[in-house]
Design an enzyme around this catalytic site. Sequence first.
Site, PDB file in Angstrom:
ATOM      1  N   LYS A  87       0.835  -1.206   0.000  1.00 45.45           N
ATOM      2  CA  LYS A  87       0.000   0.000   0.000  1.00 45.45           C
ATOM      3  C   LYS A  87       0.867   1.253   0.000  1.00 45.45           C
ATOM      4  CE  LYS A  87      -1.642   2.469   3.240  1.00 45.45           C
ATOM      5  NZ  LYS A  87      -2.177   3.020   4.444  1.00 45.45           N
ATOM      6  N   ASP A 105      -6.434   1.247   1.072  1.00 44.41           N
ATOM      7  CA  ASP A 105      -6.371   1.413   2.525  1.00 44.41           C
ATOM      8  C   ASP A 105      -7.680   0.905   3.112  1.00 44.41           C
ATOM      9  OD1 ASP A 105      -8.246   3.395   1.991  1.00 44.41           O
ATOM     10  OD2 ASP A 105      -7.198   4.952   3.090  1.00 44.41           O
TER      11      ASP A 105
END
Length: 180
Positions: A87, A105
């Site tokens: 991420k 997220d």
Amino acid sequence: MAVVLSAQATDVSVNKATVSLFADANTPEALLALGEDGIRRHIRHIGLFNAKAGHLFALSRILLDQHEGQVPRDREALEALPGVGRKTANVILNTAFGEPVIAVDTHVFRLANRTRLASGKTVLEVEKRLTRLIPPEFLEHAHHWLILHGRYVCQARKPRCGRCVIADLCEYPKRQRPQE
């Protein structure tokens, strides 16, 4: 550096810490000179600050030793840095380098699953589905839009369905229906 600090932390705490930290040290050389204890003093209000201070210190050393002090533009090189996972690498690739990648997220994961836009049991499944579904011309900015929608409209506990621009397309079974 700020993206590494943002993992499991609020934007408010990260912004507060980075203002102070970057005033004293905004390059890998300066972070190394500050040392782990110096970094720790600046970021002590952020969750997991001890580990993150170590990550920033080690990351700075690697940037200098292996990347001429520059943030690499390569996913594999990014993910090899301490404190950088997929991420975080995607956020850096997208934000710093304009790469058309999706950073999934908690907000994007919830939104994609709740609306059934791109259901998946893992963030990687959701990322791959979103990447396939989103037209290429929108990929560069899509994760920002999804994050903001998940943060301010399709919230975890009390989604604001009345403010949602896609409520008519939403498949969330607990969606708040407008009063008729």
